[in-house]
Design a protein around this motif. Sequence first.
Motif, PDB file in Angstrom:
ATOM      1  N   MET A 275      36.998  37.755  22.609  1.00  0.00           N
ATOM      2  CA  MET A 275      36.270  37.081  21.477  1.00  0.00           C
ATOM      3  C   MET A 275      34.878  37.428  21.269  1.00  0.00           C
ATOM      4  SD  MET A 275      36.381  33.018  19.882  1.00  0.00           S
ATOM      5  CE  MET A 275      37.945  33.252  19.922  1.00  0.00           C
ATOM      6  N   SER A 276      34.339  37.964  20.138  1.00  0.00           N
ATOM      7  CA  SER A 276      32.873  38.354  20.250  1.00  0.00           C
ATOM      8  C   SER A 276      32.220  37.081  19.845  1.00  0.00           C
ATOM      9  CB  SER A 276      32.922  39.114  18.703  1.00  0.00           C
ATOM     10  OG  SER A 276      33.302  38.529  17.598  1.00  0.00           O
ATOM     11  N   LEU A 277      30.715  37.514  20.054  1.00  0.00           N
ATOM     12  CA  LEU A 277      29.968  36.504  19.827  1.00  0.00           C
ATOM     13  C   LEU A 277      29.755  35.863  18.639  1.00  0.00           C
ATOM     14  CD1 LEU A 277      27.438  34.868  21.300  1.00  0.00           C
ATOM     15  CD2 LEU A 277      26.033  36.873  20.601  1.00  0.00           C
ATOM     16  N   LEU A 278      29.825  36.558  17.534  1.00  0.00           N
ATOM     17  CA  LEU A 278      29.931  36.351  16.126  1.00  0.00           C
ATOM     18  C   LEU A 278      30.916  35.173  15.842  1.00  0.00           C
ATOM     19  CD1 LEU A 278      28.774  39.113  13.973  1.00  0.00           C
ATOM     20  CD2 LEU A 278      27.548  37.274  14.677  1.00  0.00           C
ATOM     21  N   HIS A 279      32.227  35.038  16.458  1.00  0.00           N
ATOM     22  CA  HIS A 279      33.160  34.317  16.367  1.00  0.00           C
ATOM     23  C   HIS A 279      32.966  33.039  17.051  1.00  0.00           C
ATOM     24  CE1 HIS A 279      35.203  37.943  15.074  1.00  0.00           C
ATOM     25  NE2 HIS A 279      35.907  37.081  14.492  1.00  0.00           N
ATOM     26  N   GLU A 280      31.854  32.793  18.021  1.00  0.00           N
ATOM     27  CA  GLU A 280      31.647  31.826  18.753  1.00  0.00           C
ATOM     28  C   GLU A 280      30.531  30.852  18.332  1.00  0.00           C
ATOM     29  OE1 GLU A 280      30.773  32.879  22.837  1.00  0.00           O
ATOM     30  OE2 GLU A 280      32.841  33.964  22.965  1.00  0.00           O
ATOM     31  N   VAL A 281      29.834  31.349  17.144  1.00  0.00           N
ATOM     32  CA  VAL A 281      28.524  30.623  16.800  1.00  0.00           C
ATOM     33  C   VAL A 281      29.001  29.662  15.389  1.00  0.00           C
ATOM     34  CG1 VAL A 281      26.961  32.432  17.623  1.00  0.00           C
ATOM     35  CG2 VAL A 281      28.100  32.631  15.099  1.00  0.00           C
ATOM     36  N   SER A 282      28.319  28.880  15.245  1.00  0.00           N
ATOM     37  CA  SER A 282      28.507  28.021  14.069  1.00  0.00           C
ATOM     38  C   SER A 282      27.938  28.333  12.786  1.00  0.00           C
ATOM     39  CB  SER A 282      28.163  26.488  14.640  1.00  0.00           C
ATOM     40  OG  SER A 282      26.772  26.512  14.618  1.00  0.00           O
ATOM     41  N   ARG A 283      28.386  27.684  11.529  1.00  0.00           N
ATOM     42  CA  ARG A 283      27.583  28.132  10.577  1.00  0.00           C
ATOM     43  C   ARG A 283      26.083  27.706  10.512  1.00  0.00           C
ATOM     44  NH1 ARG A 283      27.861  31.360   7.082  1.00  0.00           N
ATOM     45  NH2 ARG A 283      30.292  31.326   7.158  1.00  0.00           N
ATOM     46  N   VAL A 284      25.578  26.872  11.381  1.00  0.00           N
ATOM     47  CA  VAL A 284      24.257  26.627  11.213  1.00  0.00           C
ATOM     48  C   VAL A 284      23.605  27.383  12.346  1.00  0.00           C
ATOM     49  CG1 VAL A 284      22.470  25.116  12.247  1.00  0.00           C
ATOM     50  CG2 VAL A 284      24.662  24.063  11.386  1.00  0.00           C
ATOM     51  N   HIS A 285      24.151  28.127  13.224  1.00  0.00           N
ATOM     52  CA  HIS A 285      23.720  29.231  14.003  1.00  0.00           C
ATOM     53  C   HIS A 285      23.607  30.806  13.189  1.00  0.00           C
ATOM     54  CE1 HIS A 285      24.962  26.756  17.286  1.00  0.00           C
ATOM     55  NE2 HIS A 285      24.359  27.572  18.205  1.00  0.00           N
ATOM     56  N   LEU A 286      24.465  30.709  12.319  1.00  0.00           N
ATOM     57  CA  LEU A 286      24.537  31.874  11.471  1.00  0.00           C
ATOM     58  C   LEU A 286      23.319  31.932  10.307  1.00  0.00           C
ATOM     59  CD1 LEU A 286      28.326  32.631  10.887  1.00  0.00           C
ATOM     60  CD2 LEU A 286      26.670  34.017  12.102  1.00  0.00           C
ATOM     61  N   ASP A 287      23.351  30.670   9.962  1.00  0.00           N
ATOM     62  CA  ASP A 287      22.232  30.481   8.831  1.00  0.00           C
ATOM     63  C   ASP A 287      20.893  30.474   9.407  1.00  0.00           C
ATOM     64  OD1 ASP A 287      24.201  30.064   6.793  1.00  0.00           O
ATOM     65  OD2 ASP A 287      24.132  27.889   6.920  1.00  0.00           O
ATOM     66  N   LEU A 288      20.747  29.999  10.528  1.00  0.00           N
ATOM     67  CA  LEU A 288      19.386  30.271  11.141  1.00  0.00           C
ATOM     68  C   LEU A 288      18.864  31.884  11.659  1.00  0.00           C
ATOM     69  CD1 LEU A 288      16.983  28.779  12.496  1.00  0.00           C
ATOM     70  CD2 LEU A 288      18.317  28.739  14.643  1.00  0.00           C
ATOM     71  N   MET A 289      20.077  32.348  12.011  1.00  0.00           N
ATOM     72  CA  MET A 289      20.100  33.788  12.396  1.00  0.00           C
ATOM     73  C   MET A 289      19.731  34.768  11.318  1.00  0.00           C
ATOM     74  SD  MET A 289      23.026  36.353  14.260  1.00  0.00           S
ATOM     75  CE  MET A 289      23.474  34.801  15.348  1.00  0.00           C
ATOM     76  N   ASP A 290      20.168  34.375   9.957  1.00  0.00           N
ATOM     77  CA  ASP A 290      19.880  35.123   9.005  1.00  0.00           C
ATOM     78  C   ASP A 290      18.711  34.662   8.135  1.00  0.00           C
ATOM     79  OD1 ASP A 290      22.175  36.512   9.288  1.00  0.00           O
ATOM     80  OD2 ASP A 290      23.587  35.119   8.169  1.00  0.00           O
ATOM     81  N   GLY A 291      17.995  33.520   8.437  1.00  0.00           N
ATOM     82  CA  GLY A 291      16.926  33.087   7.758  1.00  0.00           C
ATOM     83  C   GLY A 291      17.069  32.081   6.739  1.00  0.00           C
ATOM     84  N   ARG A 292      18.170  31.822   6.665  1.00  0.00           N
ATOM     85  CA  ARG A 292      18.649  30.672   5.554  1.00  0.00           C
ATOM     86  C   ARG A 292      18.124  29.387   5.870  1.00  0.00           C
ATOM     87  NH1 ARG A 292      23.090  34.263   4.917  1.00  0.00           N
ATOM     88  NH2 ARG A 292      24.415  32.729   6.386  1.00  0.00           N
ATOM     89  N   VAL A 293      18.177  28.970   7.340  1.00  0.00           N
ATOM     90  CA  VAL A 293      17.917  27.535   7.715  1.00  0.00           C
ATOM     91  C   VAL A 293      16.246  27.800   8.269  1.00  0.00           C
ATOM     92  CG1 VAL A 293      18.276  25.819   9.332  1.00  0.00           C
ATOM     93  CG2 VAL A 293      19.774  26.746   8.127  1.00  0.00           C
ATOM     94  N   ARG A 294      15.426  26.836   7.925  1.00  0.00           N
ATOM     95  CA  ARG A 294      14.146  26.789   8.343  1.00  0.00           C
ATOM     96  C   ARG A 294      14.194  26.263   9.660  1.00  0.00           C
ATOM     97  NH1 ARG A 294       9.229  24.925   4.539  1.00  0.00           N
ATOM     98  NH2 ARG A 294       8.295  25.940   6.455  1.00  0.00           N
ATOM     99  N   LEU A 295      13.405  26.820  10.888  1.00  0.00           N
ATOM    100  CA  LEU A 295      13.237  26.376  12.178  1.00  0.00           C
ATOM    101  C   LEU A 295      12.506  25.121  12.281  1.00  0.00           C
ATOM    102  CD1 LEU A 295      14.249  27.409  15.166  1.00  0.00           C
ATOM    103  CD2 LEU A 295      11.674  28.223  15.285  1.00  0.00           C
TER     104      LEU A 295
END
Length: 406
Positions: free
Chosen positions: A1-21
């Motif tokens: 299983m790839s890493l992208l399948h293991e991250v949550s939606r919050v992880h992806l939003d933070l990764m793409d800059g849609r969620v402020r740190l």
Amino acid sequence: MSLLHEVSRVHLDLMDGRVRLSRAGAVVAGTSPSLPWIVVDAAEREVAPVSSYLRDRLLGDVSPLTCRSYAFDLLRWFRVLWTVDVGWEQATEAEAAAMVGWLRSARNPQRQRRRAGGYPPGSVNPKTGKRVPASGYAPATIAHSLSVVHGFYAFHLHFGRGPVLNPVPENRARRSALAHRSPIEAPGRHRRGRLRPKVPVRQPRAIPDAQWDELFAAMRCTRDRALLACYVSSGARASELLGVGLSDIDWQKGQLWVISKGTRERQPVPVSPEALAYLAAYLDEAGLPEDGGSVWRTRRGEVRPLTYWAARRIIQRTVEQLGMNWTLHDARHTAATKLARDPAMTLAEVQTILRHAHVTTTALYTVVGLEDLVDKLAEHYSRPPQVAAWSHQYDPEDVAVVFGAR
């Protein structure tokens, strides 16, 4: 299983800059010499795992400034964990990927303070030919953050704390390439580790003579001219030169004694007679410092030692008026480039003056850039084309058969 399948939606939003740190926590000054900097959370409580790691680093004889740099990197890491609501002992590679993704997409707040009418981030200053820093985080910053987080978990794993696997993937190819290598050999090529950015090799930039004369003439007072002359003639680092006291000046030998940044030993650096003349004029104008005090002092208000940020602002204020983007550290690059390109000096001698640990670092200053060839290229383009001339030993008919008639 790839890493992208293991991250949550919050992880992806933070990764793409849609969620402020999360902006919780801070780095504050410590109260003991064994821990000069402390990371605290939103409730101003000390983050104990970070403190134990920083204290171990200090026992390993790192400088307090290195401890401060590590503290800010770990504060950013814990802010990522607080944003995705994961404890530091449960962190995985998914959180490391979220931090890297956020650093790639976020804007660096240190790059937002620029004057109106200045050149946009990432562009090239047409006067100096030097690139303006981009608005985001540099690849070197991302690589440094990953190294600090990896060291943090490696330290706790040694004592049986934290996750079983380090959240930051190890680069075994790099370790193998650098193992048992002679310092005079070029480092072997190796693949980058996962999540690691491609860090470009930055070539040092020297200030051209014409722009140096313009910059030096724009200095506002004798102190600033003396400071700049000492920087460009000694090649000392900014923090080293600012710590010079009256007893560190050797007027007869023409040298200053500084505390080296790397070894933290007291070492001499040369200065030109012109720089010593400006330094003498400054001391005659401002007066001698108190016993043990720094030579470089403020000019307004209460007399205090000149800090790095104040010296940095002196250069910034002047180059902004001249439409340039040179920095205080470029004075060291200028001194190193002039020394390295002097045919009367060997590379080993320049290495001794600059106090480089490896001669390969000194060799970077021998690289000739395109901006250094402007005059030679102009002469090249202005020369008439050279007609091929054959030796009289060759028969013209044979030359015409082989190369064609002209």
